[in-house]
Write an enzyme that holds these catalytic residues in place. Structure first.
Site, PDB file in Angstrom:
ATOM      1  N   HIS A 116       1.477  -1.422  -0.351  1.00  0.00           N
ATOM      2  CA  HIS A 116       0.655  -0.065  -0.270  1.00  0.00           C
ATOM      3  C   HIS A 116       0.686   1.400   0.038  1.00  0.00           C
ATOM      4  O   HIS A 116       0.470   2.217  -0.483  1.00  0.00           O
ATOM      5  CB  HIS A 116      -1.046   0.546   1.092  1.00  0.00           C
ATOM      6  CG  HIS A 116      -1.967  -1.047   0.636  1.00  0.00           C
ATOM      7  ND1 HIS A 116      -2.140  -2.547   0.960  1.00  0.00           N
ATOM      8  CD2 HIS A 116      -2.841  -0.927  -0.172  1.00  0.00           C
ATOM      9  CE1 HIS A 116      -3.019  -2.814   0.721  1.00  0.00           C
ATOM     10  NE2 HIS A 116      -3.773  -1.808  -0.477  1.00  0.00           N
ATOM     11  N   GLU A 130     -10.592 -11.847  -5.114  1.00  0.00           N
ATOM     12  CA  GLU A 130      -9.406 -11.711  -4.619  1.00  0.00           C
ATOM     13  C   GLU A 130      -8.264 -12.641  -3.550  1.00  0.00           C
ATOM     14  O   GLU A 130      -7.719 -12.629  -3.193  1.00  0.00           O
ATOM     15  CB  GLU A 130      -8.776 -10.129  -3.437  1.00  0.00           C
ATOM     16  CG  GLU A 130      -9.424  -9.732  -2.645  1.00  0.00           C
ATOM     17  CD  GLU A 130      -9.089  -8.414  -2.299  1.00  0.00           C
ATOM     18  OE1 GLU A 130      -8.633  -7.520  -2.085  1.00  0.00           O
ATOM     19  OE2 GLU A 130     -10.856  -8.130  -1.288  1.00  0.00           O
ATOM     20  N   ASP A 149      -4.068  -8.835  -3.630  1.00  0.00           N
ATOM     21  CA  ASP A 149      -4.331  -9.960  -2.886  1.00  0.00           C
ATOM     22  C   ASP A 149      -4.416 -10.698  -3.747  1.00  0.00           C
ATOM     23  O   ASP A 149      -4.022 -12.174  -3.431  1.00  0.00           O
ATOM     24  CB  ASP A 149      -5.747  -9.769  -2.370  1.00  0.00           C
ATOM     25  CG  ASP A 149      -5.060  -8.219  -0.951  1.00  0.00           C
ATOM     26  OD1 ASP A 149      -3.910  -8.227  -0.751  1.00  0.00           O
ATOM     27  OD2 ASP A 149      -5.719  -7.438  -0.697  1.00  0.00           O
ATOM     28  N   CYS A 187      -8.948  -3.787 -11.182  1.00  0.00           N
ATOM     29  CA  CYS A 187      -8.924  -2.576  -9.694  1.00  0.00           C
ATOM     30  C   CYS A 187      -7.767  -2.610  -9.273  1.00  0.00           C
ATOM     31  O   CYS A 187      -7.408  -1.774  -8.703  1.00  0.00           O
ATOM     32  CB  CYS A 187      -9.783  -2.226  -9.302  1.00  0.00           C
ATOM     33  SG  CYS A 187     -10.443  -3.336  -7.397  1.00  0.00           S
TER      34      CYS A 187
HETATM   35  C1  PEP Z   1      -6.031  -5.415  -5.085  1.00  0.00           C
HETATM   36  O1  PEP Z   1      -5.422  -6.372  -3.406  1.00  0.00           O
HETATM   37  O2  PEP Z   1      -5.466  -6.040  -5.908  1.00  0.00           O
HETATM   38  C2  PEP Z   1      -7.221  -4.107  -4.064  1.00  0.00           C
HETATM   39  C3  PEP Z   1      -7.101  -3.756  -5.333  1.00  0.00           C
HETATM   40  O3  PEP Z   1      -7.136  -4.112  -3.095  1.00  0.00           O
HETATM   41  P1  PEP Z   1      -5.976  -3.774  -2.624  1.00  0.00           P
HETATM   42  O4  PEP Z   1      -4.668  -3.544  -2.431  1.00  0.00           O
HETATM   43  O5  PEP Z   1      -6.731  -2.230  -1.270  1.00  0.00           O
HETATM   44  O6  PEP Z   1      -5.653  -4.599  -1.386  1.00  0.00           O
HETATM   45 MG    MG Z   2      -7.040  -6.250  -1.894  1.00  0.00          MG
END
Ligand code: PEP
Ligand code: MG
Length: 590
Positions: A198, A440, A464, A511
């Site tokens: 993140h 995910e 994920d 996403c």
């Molecule tokens: C993901 O896991 O791809 C996602 C978009 O969510 P995050 O990166 O916030 O876990």
């Molecule tokens: Mg995620």
């Protein structure tokens, strides 16, 4: 030291966010466990070492006492915590044990403190009692404070830095990253961190060149060293030689110019040469990012990661506070859609004030929807705020980390109850909001057809999905090279999800960060995804690629990938096939 006495050093890490910056280093912490060294202390010097430890404890206590004096009486809960920490400075388990360890092992105070703290943590590991667990956590925080005085570096708020620098840290949390003042911080460099963590996601959205997972950056770099950060290649150069500096100045200029050129065309539609239209929307973490999303030419917010509104707070936000934030985003984007994802807290997005209990495997722990189902009052507060804000714009609701139909049905029960409550309260809200789930977790992929019966759309979270499919911790630099979006197992997971959504007639969007990397796009387009959501910074380059492709060129790519069974070979095929198209064209390489 004169320039000639300083030798150039190049370190390879992991690309966290592309771009190049050149500037002075500013070190914000050296206190990570990896940096603490063990050394012996001669018998005659032990009293001095013990005094050094006691002195650090006194200074840390004094700092707490100053904070307590400066706090408002209304902040009762925080005062209580700090006052209880004051008692721990002289706790037998910590204070006396540390001194005894220095004497018994004839070792330095830092090492003794580190080991004693680790033993306390281990002791509390299996304990169920929440009070005792919280106490272990308090001891750890007190120990960190003492350590900061022992090693001579104290906590520094990133938001307080007041010169233009490149930040060098052992680790930077996503919460720290979101506190950055853009006009001050040119780049980030960290010892820890992995692919699609993140921290890297936020650095990308802030367009700050970043290299993570360098391992020894805080050891090799001194304050005010000249640094080159090549976020695209994941390289840093410490005290560069003149010709290297010259090359990088030119590279930086080319990168920035390229970004400007791309930005100029970013409002054109994402349509292939033969007229196939794709939808590119933005991922955001904070309300302030809406402007960047619009500037990038996004056709909506495909993922609003709401947890960042919780990370820096001492208490949970109220329904009204959340409602106002969501309403602001809904109105700013209206009539374009905004997909609001419910709280995905924990994993690597921990708020130590709100959830202080340590988990051995946080990525597999009480994260996201698991946390919300465990704390229904927090979930209900957020759902009410989202449904109310949906009356002011075009909002969709997205639930993270769903792993079974049973879990999804529990979520839907709570949403139905929230609808009934809101009806009773008589405030405006949207009843029939479009509901989606993140795909995910591999179990969700395997159950995609069954899950599709209960929702309006899927959103594939590749960050994920890769982490859980390949068992690669997305924050861990040791295994970052194995975090492979084009691994066939991942591609097959994605294909199963697309096919299930198509069969059941629901929409599927991607996403995860995978969608923002041009190398992955041709395959994903051919596999059947029409909607992508990504970091706003990636939209112009992905749009450029789509606008230069003829969809007929994509035919057969997925089948070809299945035969290759090797992600490097897949990458080569794509680069060769599209070598005449930007950004794969040779002159576009930086
Ligand atoms: C993901 O896991 O791809 C996602 C978009 O969510 P995050 O990166 O916030 O876990
Ligand atoms: Mg995620």
């Amino acid at each position: 030291m004169s320039k000639s006495e300083v030798s150039q050093l190049i370190l390879q890490g992991i690309s966290g966010s592309p771009g190049i910056c050149i500037g002075k280093a500013y070190i914000v912490d050296r206190e990570g466990v990896d940096v603490i060294k063990r050394y012996s202390i001669a018998e005659s010097l032990l009293p001095e070492e013990i005094n050094r430890f006691k002195d650090a404890v006194e200074k840390a206590k004094q700092e707490y006492s100053n904070i307590i004096d400066s706090l408002d009486e209304d902040l009762g809960a925080e005062l209580n915590i700090l006052e209880s920490h004051m008692l721990l400075f002289k706790d037998k388990m910590l204070y006396e044990k540390c001194i005894q360890t220095i004497i018994d092992n004839k070792i330095n105070a830092e090492w003794s403190l580190k080991n004693v703290t680790r033993q306390i943590k281990l002791m509390f590991r299996g304990v169920e009692d929440l009070y005792l667990k919280a106490r272990a956590n308090d001891i750890e925080q007190v120990s960190e404070k003492i350590m900061s005085y022992l090693v001579g570096v104290h906590d520094e708020k990133i938001s307080d830095i007041n010169k233009r620098v490149i930040l060098v840290a052992h680790d930077i949390s996503p919460a720290d990253t979101s506190q950055i003042q853009l006009e001050r911080i040119m780049g980030f460099v960290t010892d820890r961190g992995g692919k699609d963590s993140h921290t890297s996601i936020i650095a990308k959205s802030l367009k700050i060149p970043t290299v993570l997972g360098l391992g020894t950056a805080t050891i090799n770099i001194k304050n005010d060293d000249l640094l080159i950060v090549d976020g695209s290649a994941g390289i840093i150069v410490i005290n560069p030689e003149e010709d290297v500096l010259f090359d990088y100045e030119e590279k930086r200029w080319r990168f920035d110019r390229n970004r400007e050129v791309l930005a100029r065309d970013s409002h054109l539609p994402a349509v292939t040469k033969d007229g196939v239209l794709f939808d590119l929307s933005s991922n955001i973490e904070l309300v302030e990012e809406v402007v960047a999303a619009k500037d990038s030419g996004a056709t909506g917010i495909g993922l609003f990661r709401t947890e960042f509104l919780y990370l820096d707070l001492k208490k949970f936000p109220t329904e009204e506070e959340l409602f106002l934030k969501y309403k602001e985003v809904a109105e700013l984007m209206n009539p374009l859609p905004v997909t609001v994802r419910t709280l995905d807290i924990n994993g690597d997005k921990v708020n130590p004030h709100l959830y202080g209990i340590e988990e051995e495997n946080p990525a597999l722990g009480l994260r996201a929807i698991r946390y919300c189902l465990h704390n229904p009052e927090i979930f209900v507060t957020q759902l009410k705020a989202i449904l109310r804000a949906a009356a002011f714009g075009n909002l969709n609701l997205l639930i993270p980390m769903i792993s079974s139909v049973h879990e999804l049905l529990n979520v839907k029960k709570i949403i139905n109850k929230v609808v009934v409550d809101l009806e009773k309260e008589g405030k405006p809200f949207k009843k029939d909001i479009s509901l989606g789930i993140m795909i995910e977790i591999p179990s969700a992929v395997m159950m995609a057809e069954e899950l599709a019966e209960h929702v309006d759309f899927f959103s594939i979270g590749t960050n994920d999905l890769i982490q859980y499919t390949l068992a690669i911790d997305r924050r861990n630099r040791q295994v970052a090279h194995l975090f492979q979006p084009l691994n066939l197992a991942v591609l097959k997971m994605i294909k199963i999800t697309i096919d299930a959504a198509t069969k059941k007639g629901i929409k599927v969007i991607m996403c995860g960060e995978m969608a923002g990397d041009p190398i992955n796009l041709p395959l994903l387009m051919e596999m059947g995804i029409k909607d992508f959501s990504m970091n706003s910074a990636s939209i112009p380059i992905i749009k450029q690629l789509i606008r230069n492709i003829d969809s007929k060129q994509l035919k057969g790519l997925f089948k070809q990938a299945l035969k290759l069974n090797n992600c490097n070979a897949i990458t080569d095929i794509i680069k060769t096939k599209f070598k005449d198209i930007p950004p794969f064209k040779e002159e576009d390489q930086i």
